[in-house]
Scaffold this active site. Structure first.
Site, PDB file in Angstrom:
ATOM      1  N   ASN A 103       3.413   2.411   1.922  1.00 25.76           N
ATOM      2  CA  ASN A 103       2.930   3.692   2.438  1.00 25.76           C
ATOM      3  C   ASN A 103       4.010   4.754   2.299  1.00 25.76           C
ATOM      4  O   ASN A 103       3.727   5.934   2.092  1.00 25.76           O
ATOM      5  CB  ASN A 103       2.534   3.537   3.909  1.00 25.76           C
ATOM      6  CG  ASN A 103       2.458   4.874   4.628  1.00 25.76           C
ATOM      7  OD1 ASN A 103       3.398   5.245   5.332  1.00 25.76           O
ATOM      8  ND2 ASN A 103       1.377   5.593   4.444  1.00 25.76           N
ATOM      9  N   ASP A 175       6.019   9.793   2.980  1.00 21.03           N
ATOM     10  CA  ASP A 175       4.841   9.092   2.465  1.00 21.03           C
ATOM     11  C   ASP A 175       4.742   9.221   0.950  1.00 21.03           C
ATOM     12  O   ASP A 175       4.973  10.295   0.387  1.00 21.03           O
ATOM     13  CB  ASP A 175       3.568   9.660   3.087  1.00 21.03           C
ATOM     14  CG  ASP A 175       3.310   9.118   4.478  1.00 21.03           C
ATOM     15  OD1 ASP A 175       4.290   8.943   5.232  1.00 21.03           O
ATOM     16  OD2 ASP A 175       2.139   8.882   4.808  1.00 21.03           O
ATOM     17  N   ASP A 206       1.893  -3.288   5.049  1.00 27.00           N
ATOM     18  CA  ASP A 206       2.200  -2.403   6.166  1.00 27.00           C
ATOM     19  C   ASP A 206       1.372  -1.117   6.092  1.00 27.00           C
ATOM     20  O   ASP A 206       1.151  -0.569   5.009  1.00 27.00           O
ATOM     21  CB  ASP A 206       3.696  -2.065   6.124  1.00 27.00           C
ATOM     22  CG  ASP A 206       4.159  -1.266   7.310  1.00 27.00           C
ATOM     23  OD1 ASP A 206       4.096  -1.800   8.432  1.00 27.00           O
ATOM     24  OD2 ASP A 206       4.588  -0.110   7.125  1.00 27.00           O
ATOM     25  N   HIS A 210      -3.052   3.986   6.182  1.00 23.72           N
ATOM     26  CA  HIS A 210      -2.375   5.268   6.013  1.00 23.72           C
ATOM     27  C   HIS A 210      -1.868   5.478   4.594  1.00 23.72           C
ATOM     28  O   HIS A 210      -0.973   6.296   4.375  1.00 23.72           O
ATOM     29  CB  HIS A 210      -1.198   5.367   6.986  1.00 23.72           C
ATOM     30  CG  HIS A 210      -1.597   5.392   8.426  1.00 23.72           C
ATOM     31  ND1 HIS A 210      -2.400   6.375   8.960  1.00 23.72           N
ATOM     32  CD2 HIS A 210      -1.306   4.545   9.451  1.00 23.72           C
ATOM     33  CE1 HIS A 210      -2.584   6.140  10.242  1.00 23.72           C
ATOM     34  NE2 HIS A 210      -1.926   5.038  10.566  1.00 23.72           N
ATOM     35  N   GLU A 243      -2.058  -4.779   7.788  1.00 27.73           N
ATOM     36  CA  GLU A 243      -2.005  -4.124   9.088  1.00 27.73           C
ATOM     37  C   GLU A 243      -2.927  -2.915   9.030  1.00 27.73           C
ATOM     38  O   GLU A 243      -2.600  -1.901   8.418  1.00 27.73           O
ATOM     39  CB  GLU A 243      -0.580  -3.682   9.406  1.00 27.73           C
ATOM     40  CG  GLU A 243      -0.480  -2.940  10.733  1.00 27.73           C
ATOM     41  CD  GLU A 243       0.764  -2.066  10.853  1.00 27.73           C
ATOM     42  OE1 GLU A 243       1.257  -1.906  11.976  1.00 27.73           O
ATOM     43  OE2 GLU A 243       1.223  -1.527   9.820  1.00 27.73           O
TER      44      GLU A 243
END
Length: 500
Positions: A103, A175, A206, A210, A243
């Site tokens: 991410n 990001d 992870d 997002h 996740e």
């Protein structure tokens, strides 16, 4: 849709925060050789896969801000050490899952060091950049905090640059922008390196929800289509567990492209029922979630846990009450899914936020000078005054450790408990919300599990259609023998029954 990888899926997994687990060289920091030295212990416990928190070079203690995706953090060892860990684990039937953080990177990653230099840099589009007027026009200068990020202002200055960069979790973690096809090719190279050249068995992914920012969040799920195809091409049997820290409805679509996701709703529900001491229709909620998951992947794996490295430890949640710590383990290890044990849960380790204190050193022995113990942090919760070290628990048949070991063994030996796919679960109504009871049917041998969530002894009256379930396979009630004839269950105790 994902290929059938059922024969490759480990049934009981273990999360290691590498820095805190075991030290091999006396510097007080856990390392890869320390983990190698404890593989026999993990095999004895019954572990079939290890999720390693990040092992890549990184400026932080937790390593979730990567500076090089294809190397090993020097504090933890070398690439040769990692390959030796992998070989030693495989020789014991233990798989290794690598924590992959794609991410974001560290601001010290060469990609970002280049990207921040000027607007025309070839790495510029690897990240998100906007001017303040652009940010204001889109209305994205602020965000509401979430369980997985407390950042309110995610745009960060890169003075004297006129553009800011986006970093959801921290200004030191910019990001990545997957609109860049060049970046996607770099990710494919990273996947190939770890799966083909090194030989890891899979990835823990992870911050999977997002991957794209909140204003383009619908694209995050589709990104995993690209990623899963890269994994499938590199190593068809590789496993992915993500996740997705969100409610079940948001989690479900990720199963279209990923083998497993962590069940956060279940984690928090388990914590609540242990604290409040009554059921909240947890079985009905689980069944509803399974119905959602299977719409996207009939071979979904429900990755279940009590807590992980981002949550207060379960031992502290239940007030360091040993019988409740055991009860928590009993529930986790008798529900369907793929359980993940956070290192130290099996000895009742404690800890509450801030984060370093839920990641304290594992207590191997009563000897404070034991060279295996890490000491990168001065433990405040998991001390020898509050937690019995492993060496003392191994010789105590009533210890938390032996409770975990017994239940893991039972889960692996009883087909009804170990079933991973098409979860076999039905509620058993005992007309008491302080009793959690469920039926796990199997063609060879079905079982009933009953947990007393309360502080008082409970009378148990099985429904008529389950009255022949009277053989005790396991009980944490010391008054029980082989046959369930007493029809009572002690406070915070668990019981597993079969008909044969």
């Amino acid at each position: 849709m994902l290929a059938d990888k059922s024969k490759f899926v480990p049934r009981v997994c273990y999360e290691i925060f590498v820095r805190s687990f075991c030290d091999s060289n006396g510097d007080g920091i856990g390392d890869l050789n320390g983990i190698i030295s404890k593989l026999g212990y993990l095999q004895e416990l019954g572990i079939e896969a290890i999720w390693l928190t990040p092992v890549h070079p990184s400026p932080s203690y937790h390593k979730y801000d990567v500076t090089d995706y294809c190397d090993i953090e020097p504090e933890f060892g070398t690439m040769d050490d990692f390959k030796r860990l992998l070989a030693c684990a495989h020789s014991r039937g233990i798989q290794i899952f690598l924590d992959l953080i794609i991410n974001h990177t560290s601001t010290l990653h060469p990609w970002f060091s280049e990207a921040r230099k000027d607007h025309e840099n070839q790495y510029r589009d690897f990240y998100w950049w906007m001017t303040p007027p652009q940010i204001e026009e889109l209305g994205i200068s602020e965000r509401e905090t979430s369980d997985d990020s407390q950042v309110v202002y995610p745009w960060h200055e890169n003075l004297p640059d006129t553009e800011k960069y986006y970093g959801l979790f921290y200004k030191g973690m910019p990001d990545l922008n997957y609109h860049s096809e060049t970046l996607r090719r770099e990710i494919e190279k990273i996947v190939n390196f770890w799966l083909i050249e090194v030989g890891v068995d899979g990835f823990r992914l992870d911050a999977a929800r997002h991957i794209y920012p909140e204003w383009e969040k619908e694209l995050s799920i589709e990104f995993w289509d690209f990623f899963s195809k890269a994994v499938e091409k590199a190593k068809p049997e590789a496993f992915t567990v993500a996740e997705v820290w969100a409610e079940t409805e948001e989690v479900a679509p990720y199963f279209k492209y990923l083998n497993a996701t962590f069940h956060f709703d279940l984690s928090f529900a388990l914590q609540r029922i242990l604290v409040q001491e009554h059921d909240e229709e947890i079985i009905e909620k689980l069944l509803a979630s399974y119905s959602l998951f299977e719409k996207y992947n009939p071979l979904f794996i429900d990755a279940i846990m009590l807590t992980n490295h981002d949550q207060d430890r379960i031992g502290s949640v239940v007030g360091n009450y040993t019988t409740k710590i055991k009860l928590a383990a009993s529930i986790l290890l008798t529900l369907p899914g793929q359980p993940y044990i956070y290192y130290g849960e099996e000895i009742g380790m404690l800890g509450t936020k801030p984060d370093p204190y839920i990641r304290e050193p594992f207590l191997w022995s009563e000897n404070q000078e034991d060279v295996e113990h890490t000491y990168w942090i001065n433990a405040q919760f998991s001390t020898r005054k509050q937690v019995i070290p492993l060496s003392a628990q191994q010789d105590d048949g009533n210890s938390v450790f032996n409770h975990y070991k017994t239940l893991i063994s039972l889960r692996k030996s009883e087909p009804a408990l170990g079933q991973l796919f098409a979860p076999n679960l039905h509620r058993v109504c005992l007309h008491d919300d302080q009793l959690l009871a469920y039926f796990r049917p199997h063609i060879d041998k079905s079982v009933i599990i009953i947990h007393n969530l309360s502080s008082v002894t409970k009378e148990i009256r099985l429904p008529d259609d389950k009255s022949d379930f009277h053989k005790i396979l396991f009980s944490s009630d010391p008054s029980h023998s082989e046959i369930f004839s007493q029809m009572e269950l002690a406070p915070y105790s668990s019981l597993i029954l079969s008909a044969i």
